[in-house]
Design an enzyme around this catalytic site. Structure first.
Site, mmCIF file in Angstrom:
data_model
loop_
_atom_site.group_PDB
_atom_site.id
_atom_site.type_symbol
_atom_site.label_atom_id
_atom_site.label_comp_id
_atom_site.label_asym_id
_atom_site.label_seq_id
_atom_site.Cartn_x
_atom_site.Cartn_y
_atom_site.Cartn_z
ATOM 1 N N ILE A 131 0.843 -1.194 0.000
ATOM 2 C CA ILE A 131 0.000 0.000 0.000
ATOM 3 C C ILE A 131 0.875 1.239 0.000
ATOM 4 O O ILE A 131 1.829 1.333 0.792
ATOM 5 C CB ILE A 131 -0.904 0.029 1.252
ATOM 6 C CG1 ILE A 131 -1.661 -1.298 1.383
ATOM 7 C CG2 ILE A 131 -1.857 1.205 1.221
ATOM 8 C CD1 ILE A 131 -2.217 -1.551 2.752
ATOM 9 N N CYS A 132 0.564 2.198 -0.877
ATOM 10 C CA CYS A 132 1.296 3.459 -0.886
ATOM 11 C C CYS A 132 0.501 4.475 -0.080
ATOM 12 O O CYS A 132 -0.472 5.039 -0.567
ATOM 13 C CB CYS A 132 1.483 3.931 -2.326
ATOM 14 S SG CYS A 132 2.368 5.482 -2.415
ATOM 15 N N LEU A 133 0.906 4.649 1.173
ATOM 16 C CA LEU A 133 0.174 5.547 2.064
ATOM 17 C C LEU A 133 1.199 6.225 2.974
ATOM 18 O O LEU A 133 2.035 5.550 3.561
ATOM 19 C CB LEU A 133 -0.841 4.723 2.887
ATOM 20 C CG LEU A 133 -1.811 5.485 3.770
ATOM 21 C CD1 LEU A 133 -2.756 6.311 2.910
ATOM 22 C CD2 LEU A 133 -2.617 4.524 4.621
#
Lengths: 189, 364
Positions: free
Chosen positions: A85-87
């Site tokens: 996840i790109c967060l």
């Protein structure tokens, strides 16, 4: 040193008052490995899907962010095929925005929010991101398709799946939640 | 034949001449033992009575080695006699060290003091504990460790008095003299304990946990973001104690101001707790009006109140935030999040409200 005490409190909070549409529990009584489920929100292409996530708690937690990964495949500009996840809240500063005042519950809530509001400016999947920006109807169609394939049918037990298929043949709408389908069958028979 | 001459008390038990049973005599003491000494020395066995076993405890490896190296049974037994001799000498000398304490004298001293006051005593009569109940029903224990040269050297005293107990002792002193000096001391601290008990009962004491009679300090909760630690003089408990404030700047500076302006109103004859409240112009939260959880604010990083022995004493100075942290938690976070450091102070942001926050580097 801080991890065990904090995880005990967090797990207690997660089981007592979980955020809306989210459940989280420790896997095999471990404090360093959790499992979570996020329900796809209404009005999003992930609606009706149940997405399973795996959360690893590093040794230095809460000084380091938890490592969160989607187990269920999801069609999303900021989530890759490996479930990464790109967060920003999942990364350490100065690049990321992790702070020890965040916790598993708030992290899962922000993932839920990310599912509803993708961030195409910081994409992990360039193709999906372009699709999201320039051909949104196609993106929604694809995301719905993936949700149906991975996050709905996978969560139905084999028995129910057979029932569902037979229902479909007799013209019952597939989008209805599974329990209703079986109930209806019970009522009909 | 050597065997018969040198160890006449060992009797042959079988035809093969390998098994002996009997006694050996070392320094006028007889020890029973039984030996198997076959031609294959590795199979030799030795059994003995309890007295000898206790004596040989700790040198069994040496004995095994001696059996394997020995040329004949008499030579081995001679080796063994030498080992036992050495062991006996060692135990004799340790025993003689303990000699001077005369149990009889101590028992008669305890008797004159009263057996009902004795709480515990060890087998050697060197560690004694006496109980004294003062007129308020508080129970005080006087522990004594008698010196080996008792009564020439004074016994070591273990007490729970707020100041070290330093009794007067001459070589004619008895345990009763010591006990009387102790009760006299206990009586002189009655006012101190009354004051402390008053505080313990009517305020939330954050530190120490379960204070004992010797603790002269109390950390009292004032609000969720402030507390005061007072150190009371046990000899003059009603005088102004030394105060240390802990908590967020905005609440602490107000308390300091109140203290400076009310300093002259302190009544040295009055009640310590009432004096403190009027000095700081606050009413301490009491167990009847509040819960302790309200004041024991959890650390915002590890989510616990107590981290080993540490309490969350670092507080965000922004009055709208006021989040508390353990020193070690905040320091660890600021250090790992890439902050600025100058001399022994680390500058960073409060993890909750992102306002500037500082923390001192650990002293070690």
């Amino acid at each position: 040193m801080q991890r065990s005490g904090r995880m005990k409190k967090e797990l207690e909070m997660l089981s007592k008052s979980p955020p809306y549409g989210i459940s989280c529990w420790s896997k095999d009584e471990r404090i360093d490995l959790l499992q979570a489920q996020i329900l796809g929100g209404e009005g999003t292409p992930y609606h009706n899907g149940i997405f399973t996530l795996e959360i690893q708690i590093p040794e230095r937690y809460p000084f380091e962010p938890p490592k969160v990964r989607f187990v269920t495949p999801i069609y999303h500009p900021n989530i890759d095929t490996g479930g990464r996840i790109c967060l920003d809240t999942l990364k350490m500063p100065p690049k990321g925005a992790w702070k020890p005042c965040l916790n598993i519950s708030t992290v899962l809530t922000s993932i839920q929010l990310l599912m509803a509001e993708p961030n195409p400016e910081d994409p992990l999947m360039a193709d999906i991101s372009n699709e999201y920006k320039y051909n949104k109807t196609l993106y929604i169609e694809n995301a719905k398709q993936w949700t149906k394939q991975h996050a709905v049918e996978k969560n139905i037990s084999e028995e129910n799946l057979v029932k569902a298929k037979s229902m479909k043949d007799t013209g019952v709408k597939r989008t209805q939640p599974m329990c209703d389908v079986t109930n209806k069958k019970a009522r009909d028979s | 034949m050597d065997m018969l001459l040198e160890f006449p008390n060992m009797v042959l038990q079988n035809r093969e001449g390998t098994r002996y049973d009997g006694y050996i005599t070392v320094m006028n003491e007889d020890f029973r033992l039984c030996l198997e000494y076959p031609s294959d020395i590795a199979k030799a066995t030795l059994s003995c009575d309890w007295k000898l076993k206790c004596l040989l405890d700790g040198c069994l490896d040496v004995l095994k080695q001696r059996i394997l190296q020995s040329k004949s049974l008499p030579s081995f037994l001679q080796e063994m006699t030498r080992i036992i001799e050495k062991k006996l000498e060692v135990t004799k000398s340790t025993k003689s060290n303990k000699e001077p304490i005369k149990c009889g004298q101590i028992i008669s001293e305890i008797e004159s003091l009263g057996w009902d006051r004795l709480v515990s005593v060890d087998a050697d009569f060197t560690l004694l504990q006496f109980l004294h109940t003062d007129h308020k029903g508080r129970e005080h224990i006087l522990g004594m460790k008698l010196h080996p040269q008792h009564p020439v050297e004074p016994p070591q005293c273990i007490t729970d008095l707020p100041v070290p107990f330093d009794p007067h002792w001459t070589n004619k002193s008895t345990l009763e003299d010591l006990y009387n000096q102790f009760t006299h001391s206990v009586n002189s601290y009655q006012l101190f304990w009354d004051c402390m008990e008053d505080i313990d009962k009517n305020t939330w004491v954050l530190e120490p946990d379960n204070p004992n009679f010797s603790a002269v300090y109390r950390r009292i909760a004032i609000s969720s973001s402030a507390s005061v630690q007072i150190t009371v003089d046990p000899k003059q408990p009603q005088l102004l104690p030394s105060c240390r404030f802990m908590g967020a700047d905005h609440s602490v500076s107000q308390l300091r101001q109140n203290m400076n302006s009310n300093l002259y109103h302190w009544d040295p004859e009055g009640n310590l707790l009432e004096n403190l409240q009027s000095l700081l112009d606050v009413t301490f939260p009491t167990p009847t009006t509040s819960k302790k959880e309200e004041f024991s604010m959890e650390c915002g990083i590890c989510y616990s109140y107590k981290l080993e022995t540490e309490l969350p004493n670092e507080v965000c100075n922004d009055s709208r935030c006021g989040q508390a942290y353990h020193h070690s938690c905040l320091y660890e976070w600021l250090r790992s999040s890439g902050c600025r450091q100058s001399f022994n102070t680390v500058f960073g942001e409060c993890p909750y409200c992102s306002k500037p926050i500082t923390v001192k580097m650990p002293t070690t």
